[in-house]
Write a protein that holds these residues in place. Structure first.
Motif, mmCIF file in Angstrom:
data_model
loop_
_atom_site.group_PDB
_atom_site.id
_atom_site.type_symbol
_atom_site.label_atom_id
_atom_site.label_comp_id
_atom_site.label_asym_id
_atom_site.label_seq_id
_atom_site.Cartn_x
_atom_site.Cartn_y
_atom_site.Cartn_z
ATOM 1 N N VAL A 20 -9.625 -23.737 16.614
ATOM 2 C CA VAL A 20 -8.842 -24.967 16.647
ATOM 3 C C VAL A 20 -9.389 -25.979 15.649
ATOM 4 O O VAL A 20 -8.651 -26.629 14.896
ATOM 5 C CB VAL A 20 -8.833 -25.561 18.071
ATOM 6 C CG1 VAL A 20 -8.223 -26.962 18.064
ATOM 7 C CG2 VAL A 20 -8.062 -24.653 19.017
ATOM 8 N N VAL A 21 -10.702 -26.136 15.631
ATOM 9 C CA VAL A 21 -11.324 -27.084 14.700
ATOM 10 C C VAL A 21 -11.019 -26.697 13.265
ATOM 11 O O VAL A 21 -10.688 -27.529 12.413
ATOM 12 C CB VAL A 21 -12.848 -27.143 14.955
ATOM 13 C CG1 VAL A 21 -13.538 -27.986 13.866
ATOM 14 C CG2 VAL A 21 -13.137 -27.739 16.333
ATOM 15 N N ALA A 22 -11.115 -25.399 12.952
ATOM 16 C CA ALA A 22 -10.847 -24.947 11.583
ATOM 17 C C ALA A 22 -9.385 -25.189 11.194
ATOM 18 O O ALA A 22 -9.073 -25.585 10.070
ATOM 19 C CB ALA A 22 -11.190 -23.457 11.454
ATOM 20 N N ALA A 23 -8.464 -24.953 12.138
ATOM 21 C CA ALA A 23 -7.042 -25.158 11.847
ATOM 22 C C ALA A 23 -6.752 -26.629 11.588
ATOM 23 O O ALA A 23 -5.994 -26.986 10.672
ATOM 24 C CB ALA A 23 -6.202 -24.645 13.026
ATOM 25 N N VAL A 24 -7.363 -27.511 12.397
ATOM 26 C CA VAL A 24 -7.152 -28.945 12.209
ATOM 27 C C VAL A 24 -7.683 -29.378 10.852
ATOM 28 O O VAL A 24 -7.047 -30.151 10.106
ATOM 29 C CB VAL A 24 -7.817 -29.744 13.341
ATOM 30 C CG1 VAL A 24 -7.795 -31.249 13.023
ATOM 31 C CG2 VAL A 24 -7.125 -29.474 14.667
ATOM 32 N N ALA A 25 -8.844 -28.859 10.488
ATOM 33 C CA ALA A 25 -9.423 -29.213 9.182
ATOM 34 C C ALA A 25 -8.533 -28.739 8.044
ATOM 35 O O ALA A 25 -8.354 -29.431 7.035
ATOM 36 C CB ALA A 25 -10.826 -28.606 9.062
ATOM 37 N N LEU A 26 -7.939 -27.554 8.196
ATOM 38 C CA LEU A 26 -7.052 -27.014 7.148
ATOM 39 C C LEU A 26 -5.795 -27.873 7.003
ATOM 40 O O LEU A 26 -5.341 -28.184 5.888
ATOM 41 C CB LEU A 26 -6.673 -25.573 7.480
ATOM 42 C CG LEU A 26 -5.737 -24.884 6.477
ATOM 43 C CD1 LEU A 26 -6.378 -24.838 5.096
ATOM 44 C CD2 LEU A 26 -5.392 -23.478 6.974
ATOM 45 N N VAL A 27 -5.235 -28.288 8.136
ATOM 46 C CA VAL A 27 -4.032 -29.123 8.087
ATOM 47 C C VAL A 27 -4.339 -30.449 7.408
ATOM 48 O O VAL A 27 -3.583 -30.954 6.567
ATOM 49 C CB VAL A 27 -3.470 -29.358 9.500
ATOM 50 C CG1 VAL A 27 -2.379 -30.429 9.472
ATOM 51 C CG2 VAL A 27 -2.933 -28.064 10.083
ATOM 52 N N VAL A 28 -5.472 -31.061 7.745
ATOM 53 C CA VAL A 28 -5.858 -32.337 7.139
ATOM 54 C C VAL A 28 -6.029 -32.175 5.638
ATOM 55 O O VAL A 28 -5.607 -33.015 4.835
ATOM 56 C CB VAL A 28 -7.148 -32.867 7.790
ATOM 57 C CG1 VAL A 28 -7.676 -34.092 7.031
ATOM 58 C CG2 VAL A 28 -6.900 -33.232 9.244
ATOM 59 N N ALA A 29 -6.660 -31.057 5.231
ATOM 60 C CA ALA A 29 -6.870 -30.817 3.798
ATOM 61 C C ALA A 29 -5.555 -30.654 3.067
ATOM 62 O O ALA A 29 -5.362 -31.164 1.952
ATOM 63 C CB ALA A 29 -7.758 -29.581 3.608
ATOM 64 N N LEU A 30 -4.593 -29.922 3.669
ATOM 65 C CA LEU A 30 -3.281 -29.724 3.045
ATOM 66 C C LEU A 30 -2.531 -31.038 2.911
ATOM 67 O O LEU A 30 -1.896 -31.320 1.874
ATOM 68 C CB LEU A 30 -2.461 -28.717 3.858
ATOM 69 C CG LEU A 30 -2.953 -27.264 3.813
ATOM 70 C CD1 LEU A 30 -2.120 -26.388 4.743
ATOM 71 C CD2 LEU A 30 -2.874 -26.726 2.380
ATOM 72 N N VAL A 31 -2.565 -31.861 3.952
ATOM 73 C CA VAL A 31 -1.885 -33.156 3.896
ATOM 74 C C VAL A 31 -2.476 -34.013 2.792
ATOM 75 O O VAL A 31 -1.774 -34.673 2.008
ATOM 76 C CB VAL A 31 -1.971 -33.868 5.256
ATOM 77 C CG1 VAL A 31 -1.469 -35.319 5.134
ATOM 78 C CG2 VAL A 31 -1.155 -33.112 6.300
ATOM 79 N N ALA A 32 -3.812 -34.034 2.702
ATOM 80 C CA ALA A 32 -4.456 -34.825 1.654
ATOM 81 C C ALA A 32 -4.065 -34.316 0.258
ATOM 82 O O ALA A 32 -3.837 -35.103 -0.664
ATOM 83 C CB ALA A 32 -5.976 -34.770 1.843
ATOM 84 N N LEU A 33 -3.982 -32.972 0.098
ATOM 85 C CA LEU A 33 -3.613 -32.406 -1.198
ATOM 86 C C LEU A 33 -2.183 -32.768 -1.585
ATOM 87 O O LEU A 33 -1.900 -33.126 -2.742
ATOM 88 C CB LEU A 33 -3.766 -30.878 -1.140
ATOM 89 C CG LEU A 33 -3.398 -30.121 -2.424
ATOM 90 C CD1 LEU A 33 -4.294 -30.567 -3.573
ATOM 91 C CD2 LEU A 33 -3.513 -28.611 -2.203
ATOM 92 N N VAL A 34 -1.284 -32.721 -0.596
ATOM 93 C CA VAL A 34 0.119 -33.092 -0.865
ATOM 94 C C VAL A 34 0.219 -34.549 -1.291
ATOM 95 O O VAL A 34 0.949 -34.903 -2.229
ATOM 96 C CB VAL A 34 0.991 -32.817 0.370
ATOM 97 C CG1 VAL A 34 2.384 -33.433 0.191
ATOM 98 C CG2 VAL A 34 1.105 -31.309 0.619
ATOM 99 N N LEU A 35 -0.524 -35.432 -0.616
ATOM 100 C CA LEU A 35 -0.484 -36.844 -0.967
ATOM 101 C C LEU A 35 -1.026 -37.075 -2.365
ATOM 102 O O LEU A 35 -0.470 -37.865 -3.150
ATOM 103 C CB LEU A 35 -1.287 -37.649 0.055
ATOM 104 C CG LEU A 35 -0.704 -37.714 1.474
ATOM 105 C CD1 LEU A 35 -1.647 -38.468 2.417
ATOM 106 C CD2 LEU A 35 0.659 -38.402 1.439
ATOM 107 N N VAL A 36 -2.107 -36.386 -2.704
ATOM 108 C CA VAL A 36 -2.697 -36.556 -4.045
ATOM 109 C C VAL A 36 -1.739 -36.076 -5.120
ATOM 110 O O VAL A 36 -1.512 -36.740 -6.134
ATOM 111 C CB VAL A 36 -4.044 -35.813 -4.126
ATOM 112 C CG1 VAL A 36 -4.552 -35.784 -5.568
ATOM 113 C CG2 VAL A 36 -5.065 -36.507 -3.237
#
Length: 214
Positions: A20-36
């Protein structure tokens, strides 16, 4: 008191928590990449100015035509003939009234030559017209018009492009005179009454000479 126990390393609950922790971290990273990436694309588009769109509607209405100006010059018919002065004899002088005087030094009976299209050789009259400039200014003779008619009904005589023809042209200085030669087809038996019309410039009164030609 007994505290909550930590699941052993091989416990399935511990593995699920790590997932669960790894999945949450992956989602956060993807969102940040999309915003950038979105921020970079917008900046590039703004700099290029190629994809900017305006939401303001364009004015497609056609402006009304400008008003038609009111004529300020003469509005009379352009084909209206100028006035004619009283007729004079063929051997008399005709004066316009402003210093311009016309005379006919000679009227000759000739056999006209057919030169140019529409010309027919035959009996003709060759008239020499002299214009005297009695004004204080040079006068242009480029617009001189000479016409001839014959008979009681004044049938128009056809102008003939004979080699001896020399129309008026150029300028005549004050106090000087100039001559022009014109040829017209006139039957030999229709010369009891001949009328010669001279206009020294457009709009000027017409000078009329009338009489028989031998």
């Amino acid at each position: 008191m007994t505290g909550a126990s930590t699941p052993p390393a091989g416990d399935p609950r511990r593995r699920r928590l790590a997932y669960v922790v790894a999945a949450v971290a992956l989602v956060v990273a993807l969102v940040a990449l999309v915003l950038v990436l979105g921020s970079d694309d917008e900046g590039a588009t703004d700099a290029a100015g190629n994809t900017a769109t305006s939401t303001t509607p364009r004015d497609t209405s056609v402006p009304p035509p400008p008003p038609t100006p009111t004529p300020t010059g003469p509005t009379a018919e352009v084909d209206e003939l100028p006035p004619a002065l009283p007729e004079v004899a063929l051997d008399a002088a005709a004066a316009v009234g402003n210093g311009i005087v016309a005379t006919l030094p000679s009227i000759e009976s000739i056999e006209g030559s057919a030169v140019g299209p529409g010309n027919i050789a035959g009996p003709a009259l060759r008239v020499t017209v002299r214009i005297q400039n009695g004004t204080a200014q040079p006068v242009s003779l480029d617009g001189v018009a000479v016409n001839m008619s014959y008979g009681a009904d004044r049938t128009p005589a056809s102008p003939l492009d004979d080699p001896s023809r020399r129309p008026f042209s150029g300028m005549v200085a004050p106090g000087e005179s100039s001559e022009g030669v014109y040829v017209f087809t006139v039957p030999a038996d229709a010369r009891d009454s001949v009328t010669i019309e001279v206009g020294y410039q457009a709009g000027a009164p017409l000078l009329l000479f009338t009489g028989p030609v031998d």
